[in-house]
Design a protein around this motif. Structure first.
Motif, PDB file in Angstrom:
ATOM      1  N   ILE A   1       2.025  -5.090   5.569  1.00 20.79           N
ATOM      2  CA  ILE A   1       1.583  -4.188   4.787  1.00 20.79           C
ATOM      3  C   ILE A   1       2.447  -3.766   3.954  1.00 20.79           C
ATOM      4  N   ILE A   2       1.087  -3.465   2.763  1.00 23.11           N
ATOM      5  CA  ILE A   2       2.057  -2.172   1.475  1.00 23.11           C
ATOM      6  C   ILE A   2       0.614  -0.983   1.787  1.00 23.11           C
ATOM      7  N   GLU A   3       1.348   0.012   2.084  1.00 25.29           N
ATOM      8  CA  GLU A   3       0.266   1.016   2.147  1.00 25.29           C
ATOM      9  C   GLU A   3       0.031   1.713   0.206  1.00 25.29           C
ATOM     10  N   GLY A   4      -0.880   1.641  -0.418  1.00 25.88           N
ATOM     11  CA  GLY A   4      -0.752   2.535  -1.318  1.00 25.88           C
ATOM     12  C   GLY A   4      -1.973   1.857  -2.574  1.00 25.88           C
ATOM     13  N   ASP A   5      -1.408   2.882  -3.604  1.00 29.07           N
ATOM     14  CA  ASP A   5      -2.645   2.279  -4.512  1.00 29.07           C
ATOM     15  C   ASP A   5      -2.459   1.121  -4.756  1.00 29.07           C
ATOM     16  N   ALA A   6      -3.251  -0.688  -5.446  1.00 33.47           N
ATOM     17  CA  ALA A   6      -3.577  -1.388  -5.282  1.00 33.47           C
ATOM     18  C   ALA A   6      -3.869  -1.177  -6.565  1.00 33.47           C
ATOM     19  N   LEU A   7      -3.632  -0.116  -7.818  1.00 34.04           N
ATOM     20  CA  LEU A   7      -3.346  -0.047  -9.365  1.00 34.04           C
ATOM     21  C   LEU A   7      -1.911   0.092  -9.226  1.00 34.04           C
ATOM     22  N   LYS A   8      -0.828   0.819  -8.475  1.00 40.27           N
ATOM     23  CA  LYS A   8       0.105   0.988  -9.285  1.00 40.27           C
ATOM     24  C   LYS A   8       1.410   0.850  -8.410  1.00 40.27           C
ATOM     25  N   VAL A   9       1.524   0.687  -7.045  1.00 42.13           N
ATOM     26  CA  VAL A   9       2.280   0.212  -6.143  1.00 42.13           C
ATOM     27  C   VAL A   9       2.744  -1.290  -6.906  1.00 42.13           C
TER      28      VAL A   9
END
Length: 283
Positions: free
Chosen positions: A97-105
């Protein structure tokens, strides 16, 4: 089989109120998700990125075939529902899992497929990001995505088309693509007001004359006036940036047809102009 009852149940269970204004529309038939995975012909050697994973229905189908799936999701409550549904895959290390904004993480580097149904409201910057970060890699195979149909017209446009512009020029610097299937709004919940298409995109590995950073600079200059002749646009730019602009314009005319209108210039034309201006230290 419809996924709608399960989506509605998860919304009740985790107190989720879907917001269409931020692209929260979810595919309601497993058949479409399975088709996305089938197109990629995955094996256990594949590492896949799913951006905007939502409740994880597509993530689950990918995990059945691939060695590893990275699921990116920004909504914390929806992410809790995904973790609940796919806890066994997560415990086995099949899904990360990668939690966060796909434009920033930060996105994982060792990915060879992107299979994703991302939110439409972030699609332009997201496409540019994945083109830059993944499509130039030797082991990257491609992307399977469901996108808004009107956006795809611009993304896949060719020189001479009324849709040809900075977006399509950036896309064709890195990739090729095709529409696989039209997806009706009735297969989404909540139902969107736009039509969608399933697309496949893959790297175009032709050698380029310039890097993308320089290429972007020249597209920013040239596509400000898509209906003007290339000669006029370059003349205006050179007059502001070079004392010997007349000589430079004359030299450019021997490299490229300056009588073309901007909407007719090809990727190769743009590369030649960018390389020439770089060599003359104008940009």
């Amino acid at each position: 089989m419809s996924l709608l009852p399960e989506i509605q149940h998860l919304c009740q269970l985790f107190d989720i109120r879907l917001n269409p204004n931020i692209g929260q529309h979810f595919i309601t038939t497993r058949r479409i998700l399975q088709l996305e995975v089938k197109i990629a012909n995955l094996s256990q050697n594949d590492i896949v990125l799913d951006i905007g994973a939502g409740f994880g229905f597509l993530t689950e189908e990918i995990a059945k075939k691939a060695g590893l799936v990275y699921a990116v999701e920004i909504d914390r409550r929806i992410l809790e529902a995904l973790k609940f549904r796919l806890r066994e895959y997560i415990m086995k290390g099949k899904i990360k899992i990668i939690e966060g904004d796909a434009l920033k993480v930060p996105l994982p580097e060792h990915v060879n497929w992107i299979i994703s149904n991302p939110p439409y409201h972030i699609i332009s910057p997201l496409i540019i990001r994945i083109l830059r970060e993944f499509f130039a890699k030797n082991d990257f195979r491609g992307a399977i995505m469901i996108l808004q149909r009107e956006y795809v017209k611009k993304l896949f446009a060719k020189p001479g088309s009324k849709y040809w512009g900075r977006l399509s020029a950036a896309f064709r610097f890195f990739a090729k693509g095709k529409i696989i299937k039209e997806i009706s709004p009735k297969y989404f919940f909540p139902m969107p007001e736009v039509d969608s298409v399933l697309v496949k995109m893959w790297p175009d590995r032709r050698a380029r004359l310039v890097d993308f950073a320089l290429y972007e600079k020249i597209t920013a200059i040239i596509f400000q006036s898509p209906n003007k002749k290339l000669k006029r646009v370059l003349k205006d730019f050179l007059r502001q940036n070079a004392d010997n602009w007349r000589a430079l314009l004359n030299q450019l005319s021997s490299i490229i047809n300056l009588e073309k209108r901007v909407r007719e210039v090809s990727v190769e034309d743009l590369e030649r102009v960018a390389l020439f201006l770089k060599e003359k230290e104008v940009i």
